[in-house]
Motif scaffolding. Structure first.
Motif, PDB file in Angstrom:
ATOM      1  N   LEU A  14       0.809  -1.218   0.000  1.00  0.00           N
ATOM      2  CA  LEU A  14       0.000   0.000   0.000  1.00  0.00           C
ATOM      3  C   LEU A  14       0.845   1.271   0.000  1.00  0.00           C
ATOM      4  CD1 LEU A  14      -2.803  -1.004   2.536  1.00  0.00           C
ATOM      5  CD2 LEU A  14      -2.784  -1.259   0.042  1.00  0.00           C
ATOM      6  N   ILE A  15       2.150   1.142   0.039  1.00  0.00           N
ATOM      7  CA  ILE A  15       3.035   2.316   0.013  1.00  0.00           C
ATOM      8  C   ILE A  15       3.159   2.807  -1.422  1.00  0.00           C
ATOM      9  CG2 ILE A  15       5.351   3.180   0.501  1.00  0.00           C
ATOM     10  CD1 ILE A  15       5.606   0.913   2.586  1.00  0.00           C
ATOM     11  N   PRO A  16       2.778   4.045  -1.713  1.00  0.00           N
ATOM     12  CA  PRO A  16       2.850   4.540  -3.098  1.00  0.00           C
ATOM     13  C   PRO A  16       4.288   4.565  -3.598  1.00  0.00           C
ATOM     14  CG  PRO A  16       1.524   5.993  -1.714  1.00  0.00           C
ATOM     15  CD  PRO A  16       2.232   5.052  -0.794  1.00  0.00           C
ATOM     16  N   PRO A  17       4.500   4.242  -4.873  1.00  0.00           N
ATOM     17  CA  PRO A  17       5.849   4.295  -5.429  1.00  0.00           C
ATOM     18  C   PRO A  17       6.323   5.736  -5.607  1.00  0.00           C
ATOM     19  CG  PRO A  17       4.271   3.833  -7.167  1.00  0.00           C
ATOM     20  CD  PRO A  17       3.501   3.806  -5.865  1.00  0.00           C
ATOM     21  N   ALA A 263      -5.616   6.442   3.315  1.00  0.00           N
ATOM     22  CA  ALA A 263      -5.627   7.213   2.071  1.00  0.00           C
ATOM     23  C   ALA A 263      -4.862   6.468   0.975  1.00  0.00           C
ATOM     24  CB  ALA A 263      -5.024   8.596   2.302  1.00  0.00           C
ATOM     25  N   TRP A 264      -3.719   5.896   1.351  1.00  0.00           N
ATOM     26  CA  TRP A 264      -2.968   5.088   0.383  1.00  0.00           C
ATOM     27  C   TRP A 264      -3.792   3.881  -0.054  1.00  0.00           C
ATOM     28  CZ3 TRP A 264       2.379   4.951   3.339  1.00  0.00           C
ATOM     29  CH2 TRP A 264       2.983   6.218   3.217  1.00  0.00           C
ATOM     30  N   GLY A 265      -4.528   3.309   0.886  1.00  0.00           N
ATOM     31  CA  GLY A 265      -5.389   2.187   0.535  1.00  0.00           C
ATOM     32  C   GLY A 265      -6.461   2.581  -0.464  1.00  0.00           C
ATOM     33  N   LYS A 266      -7.011   3.773  -0.300  1.00  0.00           N
ATOM     34  CA  LYS A 266      -8.014   4.257  -1.245  1.00  0.00           C
ATOM     35  C   LYS A 266      -7.396   4.475  -2.622  1.00  0.00           C
ATOM     36  CE  LYS A 266     -12.063   5.918  -2.444  1.00  0.00           C
ATOM     37  NZ  LYS A 266     -13.254   5.052  -2.525  1.00  0.00           N
TER      38      LYS A 266
END
Length: 340
Positions: A14-17, A263-266
């Motif tokens: 779930l961590i954005p690149p 928020a990252w999950g969304k």
């Protein structure tokens, strides 16, 4: 007890690149609703913690009496002083609806207070968030609100509650949990009584629980949100070492970090990044676990520097370092995905 490896691996997904593939906002747009006349620090710490963890945009929705102070703390925050005592939920509803439609998560409670006008705005915001299928985090006086009307949150499985010891005691009493129940079983039973809402019980070790074993389909999240209907129970214990001083405000940092992961999950759910392999129903328990780990590690790092002098503001600069300690430099800098 270490967090199970498969949970840790899901959290990392779930961590954005950081490889240039995302535009502004696709790493999370976070909102914090709170901030009455006497409470300006709590919403600030929740919002700035979300920013420091890696959210792209962080908003504070507050009373005009709190807005000036919050703006002065950090120009990076976007402050919306719309919760006026002289206005009403009906007048604020169109503006609040529009704002929430642009956010990925709403954190409610830090600095909210118990004044009737702030509580009425919080009830409105929660209703709008549920209508829009938002992830929500409820802490502090938002929990006080829920204790008085459990129907506000019951069955809404996109919510995370983050009660401290006293808040959890009151919540347990409201849902009639037997006080003789073993302490490590209570969070699961509270979740069950609330229709599967994720509970993050703060304490010497944090207990994250979600339990839908006796939940009927009518208690699940509104039909516009496509969630798994299977009945299940999940309990995760986080006993990562934290600091030995618990200053007021650490719970606000926790709310901010949990909110950012939601928020990252969304963003993951919407296809902004990732492989789509994690269903939305997993996001609350993963976000609560990640927020707990990061906050406890942040507290440990800050305590090493400040000892008894520790204040909440000392935690904020350590959030990035805590992230690196837990997930590695590659996850923090994005060096796995590309090079500048």
């Amino acid at each position: 007890m270490p967090v199970p490896r498969h949970i840790f691996d899901q959290i990392k997904k779930l961590i954005p690149p950081l490889d240039g593939s995302l535009h502004k906002g696709q790493s999370g747009r976070v909102g914090v609703l709170g901030g009455a006349m006497d409470y300006t620090g709590a919403p600030f710490f929740a919002a700035i913690s979300a920013f420091r963890l890696g959210a792209d945009l962080s908003h504070v929705i507050c009373s005009p009496t709190a807005a000036g102070a919050i703006k002065s703390y950090a120009p990076d925050l976007i402050v919306h002083p719309m919760l006026s005592e002289d206005s009403s939920p009906e007048k604020v509803k169109p503006e609040l609806t529009s704002l929430l439609s642009r956010l990925h998560v709403l954190i409610m409670g830090p600095g909210l207070g118990r004044e009737p006008y702030m509580q009425s705005y919080a009830r409105l915001a929660l209703s709008l968030a549920k209508d829009q299928g938002m992830f929500v985090v409820l802490d502090a006086d938002a929990l006080w609100m829920v204790e008085r009307d459990l129907g506000l949150i019951k069955g809404y499985r996109r919510a995370v509650l983050t009660p401290n010891v006293m808040e959890f005691k009151r919540l347990s009493e409201q849902v009639a949990i037997d006080p003789k129940t073993p302490s490590d079983k209570r969070a699961s039973l509270v979740s069950q009584a609330l229709g599967g809402v994720t509970v993050l019980q703060k304490g010497p070790k944090d207990i994250i629980a979600t339990n839908t074993l006796s939940t009927s389909s009518s208690d699940h999240t509104p039909s516009k949100i496509n969630q798994e209907e299977k009945e299940e129970e999940e309990v995760i214990e986080v006993d990562v070492m934290g600091g030995f001083k618990r200053c007021g405000g650490q719970g606000d940092v926790l709310s901010g970090t949990v909110g950012t992961w939601l928020a990252w999950g969304k963003c993951f759910e919407s296809g902004a990044f990732g492989d789509g392999s994690i269903p939305p129903s997993r996001m609350p328990v993963l976000a609560a676990t990640a927020g707990s780990i990061i906050t406890r590690t942040t507290s440990k790092l800050a305590f090493r520097k400040q000892g008894r002098a520790l204040m909440t503001e000392d935690l904020v600069p350590e959030i990035g370092k805590a992230f690196v300690e837990v997930f590695g430099e590659e996850a923090w800098s994005g060096s796995e995905g590309g090079k500048l």
